[in-house]
Motif scaffolding. Structure first.
Motif, PDB file in Angstrom:
ATOM      1  N   HIS A  86       0.838  -1.199   0.000  1.00  0.00           N
ATOM      2  CA  HIS A  86       0.000   0.000   0.000  1.00  0.00           C
ATOM      3  C   HIS A  86       0.873   1.249   0.000  1.00  0.00           C
ATOM      4  O   HIS A  86       2.038   1.207   0.384  1.00  0.00           O
ATOM      5  CB  HIS A  86      -0.911   0.028   1.229  1.00  0.00           C
ATOM      6  CG  HIS A  86      -1.800  -1.164   1.338  1.00  0.00           C
ATOM      7  ND1 HIS A  86      -2.927  -1.317   0.570  1.00  0.00           N
ATOM      8  CD2 HIS A  86      -1.711  -2.268   2.109  1.00  0.00           C
ATOM      9  CE1 HIS A  86      -3.499  -2.462   0.865  1.00  0.00           C
ATOM     10  NE2 HIS A  86      -2.785  -3.064   1.797  1.00  0.00           N
ATOM     11  N   GLY A  87       0.279   2.374  -0.404  1.00  0.00           N
ATOM     12  CA  GLY A  87       0.985   3.640  -0.444  1.00  0.00           C
ATOM     13  C   GLY A  87       0.726   4.492   0.787  1.00  0.00           C
ATOM     14  O   GLY A  87      -0.188   4.226   1.575  1.00  0.00           O
ATOM     15  N   VAL A  88       1.519   5.531   0.932  1.00  0.00           N
ATOM     16  CA  VAL A  88       1.435   6.407   2.094  1.00  0.00           C
ATOM     17  C   VAL A  88       0.092   7.127   2.153  1.00  0.00           C
ATOM     18  O   VAL A  88      -0.534   7.193   3.217  1.00  0.00           O
ATOM     19  CB  VAL A  88       2.611   7.409   2.105  1.00  0.00           C
ATOM     20  CG1 VAL A  88       2.414   8.464   3.182  1.00  0.00           C
ATOM     21  CG2 VAL A  88       3.934   6.677   2.324  1.00  0.00           C
ATOM     22  N   LEU A  92      -2.541   7.308   5.120  1.00  0.00           N
ATOM     23  CA  LEU A  92      -2.802   8.611   5.732  1.00  0.00           C
ATOM     24  C   LEU A  92      -4.308   8.867   5.829  1.00  0.00           C
ATOM     25  O   LEU A  92      -4.805   9.278   6.881  1.00  0.00           O
ATOM     26  CB  LEU A  92      -2.110   9.713   4.929  1.00  0.00           C
ATOM     27  CG  LEU A  92      -2.147  11.111   5.518  1.00  0.00           C
ATOM     28  CD1 LEU A  92      -1.460  11.156   6.879  1.00  0.00           C
ATOM     29  CD2 LEU A  92      -1.485  12.097   4.561  1.00  0.00           C
ATOM     30  N   ARG A  93      -5.041   8.603   4.754  1.00  0.00           N
ATOM     31  CA  ARG A  93      -6.498   8.778   4.768  1.00  0.00           C
ATOM     32  C   ARG A  93      -7.156   7.914   5.849  1.00  0.00           C
ATOM     33  O   ARG A  93      -7.967   8.384   6.633  1.00  0.00           O
ATOM     34  CB  ARG A  93      -7.091   8.411   3.403  1.00  0.00           C
ATOM     35  CG  ARG A  93      -7.032   9.501   2.400  1.00  0.00           C
ATOM     36  CD  ARG A  93      -7.757   9.111   1.105  1.00  0.00           C
ATOM     37  NE  ARG A  93      -7.233   9.934   0.035  1.00  0.00           N
ATOM     38  CZ  ARG A  93      -6.174   9.625  -0.715  1.00  0.00           C
ATOM     39  NH1 ARG A  93      -5.547   8.486  -0.553  1.00  0.00           N
ATOM     40  NH2 ARG A  93      -5.749  10.452  -1.646  1.00  0.00           N
ATOM     41  N   PRO A 102       9.420   9.349  -4.149  1.00  0.00           N
ATOM     42  CA  PRO A 102      10.452   9.860  -3.237  1.00  0.00           C
ATOM     43  C   PRO A 102       9.897  10.934  -2.297  1.00  0.00           C
ATOM     44  O   PRO A 102       8.990  11.683  -2.655  1.00  0.00           O
ATOM     45  CB  PRO A 102      11.499  10.468  -4.176  1.00  0.00           C
ATOM     46  CG  PRO A 102      11.216   9.888  -5.518  1.00  0.00           C
ATOM     47  CD  PRO A 102       9.751   9.576  -5.545  1.00  0.00           C
ATOM     48  N   TYR A 103      10.454  11.001  -1.108  1.00  0.00           N
ATOM     49  CA  TYR A 103      10.098  11.983  -0.072  1.00  0.00           C
ATOM     50  C   TYR A 103       8.636  11.881   0.358  1.00  0.00           C
ATOM     51  O   TYR A 103       8.029  12.862   0.745  1.00  0.00           O
ATOM     52  CB  TYR A 103      10.450  13.404  -0.513  1.00  0.00           C
ATOM     53  CG  TYR A 103      11.926  13.563  -0.748  1.00  0.00           C
ATOM     54  CD1 TYR A 103      12.809  13.640   0.323  1.00  0.00           C
ATOM     55  CD2 TYR A 103      12.447  13.618  -2.030  1.00  0.00           C
ATOM     56  CE1 TYR A 103      14.175  13.756   0.117  1.00  0.00           C
ATOM     57  CE2 TYR A 103      13.816  13.740  -2.250  1.00  0.00           C
ATOM     58  CZ  TYR A 103      14.674  13.806  -1.168  1.00  0.00           C
ATOM     59  OH  TYR A 103      16.021  13.929  -1.375  1.00  0.00           O
ATOM     60  N   ALA A 104       8.110  10.672   0.326  1.00  0.00           N
ATOM     61  CA  ALA A 104       6.735  10.439   0.772  1.00  0.00           C
ATOM     62  C   ALA A 104       6.745   9.916   2.208  1.00  0.00           C
ATOM     63  O   ALA A 104       6.046   8.969   2.543  1.00  0.00           O
ATOM     64  CB  ALA A 104       6.037   9.464  -0.165  1.00  0.00           C
ATOM     65  N   ASN A 105       7.578  10.535   3.035  1.00  0.00           N
ATOM     66  CA  ASN A 105       7.673  10.167   4.446  1.00  0.00           C
ATOM     67  C   ASN A 105       6.996  11.260   5.260  1.00  0.00           C
ATOM     68  O   ASN A 105       7.189  12.441   5.000  1.00  0.00           O
ATOM     69  CB  ASN A 105       9.137  10.052   4.884  1.00  0.00           C
ATOM     70  CG  ASN A 105       9.884   9.042   4.045  1.00  0.00           C
ATOM     71  OD1 ASN A 105       9.544   7.866   4.059  1.00  0.00           O
ATOM     72  ND2 ASN A 105      10.880   9.486   3.311  1.00  0.00           N
TER      73      ASN A 105
END
Length: 141
Positions: free
Chosen positions: A48-50, A54-55, A130-133
């Protein structure tokens, strides 16, 4: 199964979110982040993605309203895109969940890594952007 709990949230992740208290932080980490070596508690979220996490998390998780910035991002290094497009989505998701403007702050990459070591947990995702932290500071109800 429970009603109203997004299926992306595993029992382990729900437990971690419930255990967290006011001021505790959780990192939602992209696939490039050194999650295993930095985590006190590692929660797998592979596949899964960030933004999906988050949602789902922000539907249940109050952001801290007693601090200036309850959401922290990893500042890109010199030469990389200084405003990754996914950050706009982070902002939109956070504001939709809270119903108001949410302040996001950038931390220098190594400062972000150090901060993550003190987080209550790190959720490791398969996000390829990238930078999805992102670090979320828990508030109160």
């Amino acid at each position: 199964m429970l009603k109203g709990i997004p299926s992306i949230l595993s029992p382990e992740l729900i437990k971690v979110l419930m255990e967290m208290g006011h001021g505790d932080e959780i990192v939602i980490a992209d696939g490039n982040f050194p999650a295993a070596s930095h985590a006190r508690r590692l929660v797998p979220g592979y596949g899964h993605g960030v933004c999906d996490f988050l949602r789902a998390i922000l539907d249940l998780f109050p952001l801290d309203t007693y601090v200036e910035t309850p959401v922290l991002l990893m500042d890109p290094v010199e030469g990389d895109d200084k405003n990754p497009p996914i950050w706009k989505e982070f902002e939109q998701v956070a504001e939709a969940a809270s119903g108001e403007k949410v302040s996001l702050k950038k931390l220098e990459r190594h400062e972000f890594y150090e901060r993550s070591k003190g987080a209550y947990a790190i959720l490791a995702t398969s996000e390829s952007v990238p930078y999805a932290n992102i670090i979320l500071k828990k508030g109160v109800l």
